[in-house]
Scaffold this motif. Structure first.
Motif, mmCIF file in Angstrom:
data_model
loop_
_atom_site.group_PDB
_atom_site.id
_atom_site.type_symbol
_atom_site.label_atom_id
_atom_site.label_comp_id
_atom_site.label_asym_id
_atom_site.label_seq_id
_atom_site.Cartn_x
_atom_site.Cartn_y
_atom_site.Cartn_z
ATOM 1 N N VAL A 1 6.972 6.261 -14.764
ATOM 2 C CA VAL A 1 6.771 5.017 -15.492
ATOM 3 C C VAL A 1 6.482 3.833 -14.561
ATOM 4 C CG1 VAL A 1 7.788 3.371 -17.121
ATOM 5 C CG2 VAL A 1 8.203 5.830 -17.394
ATOM 6 N N ILE A 2 7.252 3.714 -13.470
ATOM 7 C CA ILE A 2 7.097 2.529 -12.620
ATOM 8 C C ILE A 2 5.676 2.391 -12.068
ATOM 9 C CG2 ILE A 2 7.797 1.487 -10.418
ATOM 10 C CD1 ILE A 2 10.676 2.192 -11.111
ATOM 11 N N PRO A 3 5.047 3.448 -11.535
ATOM 12 C CA PRO A 3 3.658 3.273 -11.078
ATOM 13 C C PRO A 3 2.714 2.828 -12.192
ATOM 14 C CG PRO A 3 4.590 5.270 -10.148
ATOM 15 C CD PRO A 3 5.558 4.794 -11.195
ATOM 16 N N LYS A 4 2.953 3.318 -13.414
ATOM 17 C CA LYS A 4 2.099 2.921 -14.536
ATOM 18 C C LYS A 4 2.335 1.456 -14.907
ATOM 19 C CE LYS A 4 1.327 7.479 -16.599
ATOM 20 N NZ LYS A 4 1.785 8.228 -15.412
ATOM 21 N N LEU A 5 3.589 0.996 -14.813
ATOM 22 C CA LEU A 5 3.861 -0.428 -15.020
ATOM 23 C C LEU A 5 3.131 -1.258 -13.965
ATOM 24 C CD1 LEU A 5 7.703 -0.417 -15.798
ATOM 25 C CD2 LEU A 5 5.851 -0.921 -17.406
ATOM 26 N N GLY A 6 3.152 -0.755 -12.719
ATOM 27 C CA GLY A 6 2.445 -1.450 -11.651
ATOM 28 C C GLY A 6 0.963 -1.564 -11.935
ATOM 29 N N LYS A 7 0.384 -0.489 -12.478
ATOM 30 C CA LYS A 7 -1.042 -0.512 -12.814
ATOM 31 C C LYS A 7 -1.316 -1.469 -13.970
ATOM 32 C CE LYS A 7 -4.927 2.495 -13.996
ATOM 33 N NZ LYS A 7 -5.365 3.902 -14.224
ATOM 34 N N ALA A 8 -0.450 -1.442 -14.979
ATOM 35 C CA ALA A 8 -0.682 -2.245 -16.178
ATOM 36 C C ALA A 8 -0.467 -3.736 -15.945
ATOM 37 C CB ALA A 8 0.228 -1.760 -17.307
ATOM 38 N N PHE A 9 0.583 -4.096 -15.192
ATOM 39 C CA PHE A 9 0.957 -5.506 -15.074
ATOM 40 C C PHE A 9 0.595 -6.134 -13.735
ATOM 41 C CE2 PHE A 9 3.680 -3.834 -18.407
ATOM 42 C CZ PHE A 9 3.586 -4.825 -19.375
ATOM 43 N N ALA A 10 0.364 -5.298 -12.704
ATOM 44 C CA ALA A 10 0.033 -5.848 -11.385
ATOM 45 C C ALA A 10 -1.289 -5.301 -10.852
ATOM 46 C CB ALA A 10 1.165 -5.534 -10.397
ATOM 47 N N ASP A 11 -1.940 -4.446 -11.645
ATOM 48 C CA ASP A 11 -3.194 -3.815 -11.233
ATOM 49 C C ASP A 11 -3.045 -3.127 -9.875
ATOM 50 O OD1 ASP A 11 -5.827 -3.042 -11.552
ATOM 51 O OD2 ASP A 11 -6.614 -4.811 -10.518
ATOM 52 N N ASP A 12 -1.895 -2.465 -9.678
ATOM 53 C CA ASP A 12 -1.627 -1.839 -8.380
ATOM 54 C C ASP A 12 -0.652 -0.684 -8.564
ATOM 55 O OD1 ASP A 12 -1.066 -1.103 -5.792
ATOM 56 O OD2 ASP A 12 -0.789 -3.144 -5.059
ATOM 57 N N GLU A 13 -1.171 0.465 -8.882
ATOM 58 C CA GLU A 13 -0.324 1.640 -9.085
ATOM 59 C C GLU A 13 0.222 2.180 -7.775
ATOM 60 O OE1 GLU A 13 -0.585 6.092 -11.190
ATOM 61 O OE2 GLU A 13 -2.240 4.646 -11.371
ATOM 62 N N GLU A 14 -0.603 2.211 -6.728
ATOM 63 C CA GLU A 14 -0.207 2.870 -5.483
ATOM 64 C C GLU A 14 0.917 2.136 -4.762
ATOM 65 O OE1 GLU A 14 -1.010 5.927 -4.497
ATOM 66 O OE2 GLU A 14 -1.907 5.911 -6.495
ATOM 67 N N SER A 15 0.923 0.806 -4.778
ATOM 68 C CA SER A 15 2.001 0.065 -4.114
ATOM 69 C C SER A 15 3.342 0.374 -4.760
ATOM 70 C CB SER A 15 1.731 -1.441 -4.175
ATOM 71 O OG SER A 15 0.655 -1.787 -3.321
ATOM 72 N N TYR A 16 3.363 0.477 -6.086
ATOM 73 C CA TYR A 16 4.619 0.772 -6.768
ATOM 74 C C TYR A 16 5.016 2.234 -6.623
ATOM 75 C CZ TYR A 16 5.038 -3.966 -8.212
ATOM 76 O OH TYR A 16 5.193 -5.320 -8.162
ATOM 77 N N ARG A 17 4.045 3.106 -6.432
ATOM 78 C CA ARG A 17 4.379 4.492 -6.118
ATOM 79 C C ARG A 17 5.069 4.556 -4.748
ATOM 80 N NH1 ARG A 17 2.836 8.515 -8.802
ATOM 81 N NH2 ARG A 17 1.000 7.455 -9.663
ATOM 82 N N TYR A 18 4.548 3.781 -3.780
ATOM 83 C CA TYR A 18 5.204 3.728 -2.462
ATOM 84 C C TYR A 18 6.631 3.203 -2.586
ATOM 85 C CZ TYR A 18 7.116 1.387 1.540
ATOM 86 O OH TYR A 18 8.014 0.934 2.485
ATOM 87 N N LEU A 19 6.835 2.146 -3.364
ATOM 88 C CA LEU A 19 8.173 1.564 -3.485
ATOM 89 C C LEU A 19 9.164 2.573 -4.064
ATOM 90 C CD1 LEU A 19 7.220 -2.033 -4.647
ATOM 91 C CD2 LEU A 19 8.099 -1.349 -2.412
ATOM 92 N N VAL A 20 8.716 3.376 -5.022
ATOM 93 C CA VAL A 20 9.575 4.432 -5.570
ATOM 94 C C VAL A 20 9.891 5.467 -4.494
ATOM 95 C CG1 VAL A 20 9.653 6.364 -7.202
ATOM 96 C CG2 VAL A 20 8.824 4.118 -7.957
ATOM 97 N N GLU A 21 8.886 5.889 -3.749
ATOM 98 C CA GLU A 21 9.095 6.883 -2.694
ATOM 99 C C GLU A 21 10.012 6.356 -1.601
ATOM 100 O OE1 GLU A 21 4.688 8.983 -3.267
ATOM 101 O OE2 GLU A 21 5.114 7.761 -1.492
ATOM 102 N N SER A 22 9.909 5.064 -1.290
ATOM 103 C CA SER A 22 10.751 4.493 -0.233
ATOM 104 C C SER A 22 12.220 4.483 -0.629
ATOM 105 C CB SER A 22 10.276 3.072 0.110
ATOM 106 O OG SER A 22 10.546 2.156 -0.947
ATOM 107 N N ILE A 23 12.501 4.336 -1.924
ATOM 108 C CA ILE A 23 13.884 4.407 -2.406
ATOM 109 C C ILE A 23 14.439 5.810 -2.189
ATOM 110 C CG2 ILE A 23 15.329 4.369 -4.491
ATOM 111 C CD1 ILE A 23 13.492 2.094 -5.513
#
Length: 243
Positions: free
Chosen positions: A182-204
């Protein structure tokens, strides 16, 4: 061969990680606070309130808020009368914070572009050092912890809040599914940036568990290193003292 470190689930050179982390936060700077609300259901505000209550900033104290970016934690401490230096490796995040401070009529904050691994401040300058949801993005975490210890006065305190994985089995699985899907998709929908939020999830997922990080804080020279986990360790407040 040059040493490789994790950038999320990828292995990259140290220089590449530093560069790519900077690019992530330049990309998400404008949407960062809105996305924090979406990703946590607003709970990050309660966690930050609890964190500042633990750190106990006092009137007239000098606090370094490292990775302070958009100012969320710094504003809370400044309202308690502390002199707060907001430091971040990313100038775009700091610009967002400056604009937010102006909009809220907050004065007396200092803003500095700084690398947590090699701070330019003199030794023994600050009464407290805080870092919230930032240390997992540092390339050399032990170096950042040693720098935190160096810039604190004797009797100074270190407070860090960071994500990790939860040890509550059912919750851990549910959160992982939410974070990965869900978080990467939220990043794509609201910040137009899926990959940055995928990284943030992986870093956790890559960040040490609370007890392991508590040991790292102690190894950096802090005494009474402690960890206060919430949600089974998904979020933990770490602390230590310089004596």
């Amino acid at each position: 061969m040059e040493e490789r470190v994790n950038f999320g689930d990828e292995l990259v050179t140290r220089d590449e990680k530093t560069r790519r982390v900077s690019a992530v936060f330049s990309s998400v700077a404008r949407s960062y606070d809105m996305m924090n609300d979406l990703m946590s259901g607003g709970m990050h505000r309660l966690w930050k309130d609890r964190f500042v209550a633990r750190a106990k900033p006092r009137i007239g104290e000098h606090v370094l808020d490292m990775a302070g970016g958009t100012g969320d934690v710094a504003f809370r401490m400044a309202r308690r009368g502390a002199h707060v230096t907001v430091a971040d490796i990313n100038a775009d995040m700091l610009e967002v914070g400056k604009h937010r401070a102006e909009a809220q009529g907050l004065r007396g904050l200092s803003w500095e572009v700084q690398n947590a691994e090699a701070l330019t401040f003199t030794s023994g300058k600050f009464d407290a050092y805080t870092i919230v949801f930032g240390i997992r993005n540092v390339t050399d975490i032990p170096a950042a912890l040693r720098e935190a210890h160096r810039v604190l006065k004797r009797g100074g305190r270190f407070y860090c809040m960071e994500f990790s994985t939860s040890d509550w089995p059912g919750f851990s699985k549910a959160y992982s599914l939410w974070a990965d899907n869900v978080i990467p998709k939220l990043g794509k929908a609201f910040a137009d940036d899926e990959e940055s939020y995928r990284y943030l999830v992986e870093s956790i997922r890559r960040f040490p568990r609370p007890e392991a990080f508590r040991r790292m804080v102690g190894e950096a020279g802090f005494t009474r290193a402690s960890a206060e986990p919430m949600l089974g360790g998904l979020v933990t407040i770490h602390s230590g003292w310089k004596i």
